[in-house]
Each structure stands twice: as structure tokens, then as C-alpha cells.
Design a protein around this motif. Structure first.
Motif: not given
Length: 299
Positions: A169-171, A174
């Protein structure tokens, strides 16, 4: 006709999101004292292989590690997968036993009540679902919301941690990028400190060698000084014995250890400055020096 197909497509899309369990419902309670949720066979495989793959590839990133493990899982045969599925089944049986006991506790009753309040609140059209503070947001796809039959749950669960990270996922990416940056910085600092320690160790070794050398030289010099002092004392005693009873101008008392150096300086001045005027003293001093037995002086 197009409207009908669009409706069917939207229904299939929604069904894929829910994965057979109503959205917002937790299959495994997370209240205080609740038993630890069971893991699928895939997660057992991840927990078993993760550290081995990481040790074989020390510089691998977390995302590459997850992809590599997923590829290994897809290549496993049915017999090998059954090994982990059996582990998942035993874990599920363990959970069922612990959950049966948990249902008789006050903590479970409080959890059910809180779920009812949340459910009634979510059914209200004026209220919106609050975002969780875990950092995953509304995009989080939790293993707790799945039906437990997926072979590839998108979670990495630590063996001794309750922190669940939704992978890919993007979270997550990151968060992983920030951790990798910190790890690179720490490795760089570690390398710099190791280099500095190596230089300091060489300096320390050089200083120790120099100190040892100086200690040896100092000891030798002390021994040499002691030997010279002994010889000087022997010469003084020899001069005192030879010049005892001789009158030396400027010396008001008999020669002794206290004034023997002064007497020698007076005689030296007479010999170098006024030898003709003090010829008798010079000749007497020469005769005394010629009779001195220097073999008594220790070498």
C-alpha cells in the motif's frame, strides 16, 4: 443493456472488496484479553522464511523481500503448502479454544457492546466512518476482515508483535522508504565510526610501542648514570688519597669529598693560566697524578 452490465460489474467489484465478510465487521475480536488471531498458511510461511532470506540477502529492501517471499510461495507444491496449511489449522483450533473461554469474560461482553454501538453509529446517514489512527487509513485491507481462506493475506505479522502492516500500500511503501533511509544513514555512520576506531587503534598501538621504547631507554640511561656516578665517586676517593696533605693555594681546609671538586678546579686554573709562576705546585700535582692507581676504578 449497458446499464444492466454496469450494475453487474459494480456488484462484482463490491463483492471483491468485501471478500465474503461484511465491511466494518471484525471476524476476530480485538478487545482487551482477546486471543491472538490465527494466521493463515501463507503468513506462517512468511514468518518461517523471512529471516533466512534476509540473512542470505543483507541489503534487500523490505518490498523486494516481500515480493521474493510471495514468488517462493507461488512456486511451492501442494504438499509443501499443506505443511503450512496444517500449521494454520492448528492455530485456528487454538484460537477457537481460547475464544470459547474469552466469550465467558466481561471483556468480551464489553467488546460486543462497543461493536453494537459502532454498528448503530455506522448505520446513521449523518455520520461518516472515522479514519483510524494506525496510519493505514481507509485503504487498509485487514486480514481480520477476510474469511480466512485466502492463501495470500496482504499482511506481515511479527512473531512477537501485535503491529500489523498492510503490504503493497502507499502508506506501507512510504513507511518502508523512511526506514530504509534511516538504516542507510546508520550503516554509513557505523562505517565511519569503524574507520575512525581503526585509525585511533593504530595511533594507540604506535603510542604504546613508543612508550615501551622510551621506558627501555630510560632504564638503560639510569643504569648508565648509576655506573658513571660510581666511577666518579671512585675517582674522587682516589684524588683525595693522592692529594691528602698537599697545600693548594685558595683551599683553606684539607681535601675531602666536600671540597675535592673545588680543589681540582683550582689546580686546573693554575696549570692552564699561570703554570710558570706555580711551577712547584704543577710538578707536585703531576707526580701525584702519575702515582694514582686508576685500575682501582670500577668500569
Amino acid at each position: 443493456m449497458n446499464s444492466k452490465k454496469s450494475g453487474e460489474y459494480q456488484a462484482e467489484k463490491n463483492e471483491g472488496k468485501n471478500r465474503g465478510w461484511p465491511k466494518g465487521k471484525r471476524r476476530y475480536p480485538k478487545g482487551i484479553g482477546a486471543p491472538k488471531q490465527p494466521l493463515s498458511g501463507y503468513v506462517h510461511f512468511l514468518n518461517e522464511r523471512r529471516e533466512t532470506v534476509r540473512s542470505e540477502n543483507p541489503d534487500i529492501t523490505f518490498s523486494d523481500l516481500s515480493k521474493k517471499l510471495a514468488a517462493e510461495w507461488s512456486k511451492l507444491g501442494e504438499e509443501e503448502k499443506n505443511k503450512y496449511n496444517e500449521m494454520a489449522k492448528k492455530d485456528k483450533d487454538r484460537y477457537d479454544r481460547e475464544f470459547a473461554s474469552y466469550q465467558n469474560t466481561d471483556a468480551y461482553k464489553q467488546y460486543v457492546e462497543s461493536q453494537r454501538r459502532n454498528e448503530s453509529g455506522s448505520n446513521s446517514p449523518t455520520k461518516k466512518k472515522k479514519k483510524t489512527s494506525s496510519g493505514a487509513g481507509s485503504k487498509r485491507s485487514s486480514f481480520e476482515e477476510s474469511d480466512g481462506e485466502r492463501e495470500d493475506p496482504p499482511l506481515i505479522t511479527g512473531s512477537n508483535s501485535t503491529f500489523h502492516i498492510p503490504i503493497f500500500t502507499e502508506e506501507f511503501l512510504e513507511h518502508n522508504k523512511a526506514r530504509e533511509h534511516e538504516l542507510r544513514q546508520l550503516r554509513k555512520q557505523t562505517t565511519e565510526f569503524e574507520e575512525q576506531n581503526a585509525v585511533l587503534s593504530k595511533h594507540i598501538d604506535s603510542m604504546k610501542a613508543a612508550i615501551s621504547k622510551l621506558e627501555v631507554e630510560t632504564l638503560q640511561q639510569r643504569q648508565n648514570n648509576a655506573s658513571l656516578q660510581q666511577q666518579l665517586d671512585s675517582v674522587r676517593q682516589l684524588v683525595i688519597q693522592g692529594f691528602r696533605g698537599m697545600h693548594v693555594p685558595g683551599l683553606n681546609e684539607p681535601v675531602s669529598l666536600r671540597n675535592v671538586d673545588e680543589m681540582v678546579n683550582i689546580l686546573l686554573n693554575i696549570v692552564t693560566e699561570n703554570p710558570n709562576q706555580n711551577q712547584g705546585i704543577v710538578n707536585t700535582a703531576k707526580d701525584i697524578v702519575a702515582r694514582l692507581d686508576f685500575t682501582k676504578i670500577g668500569c
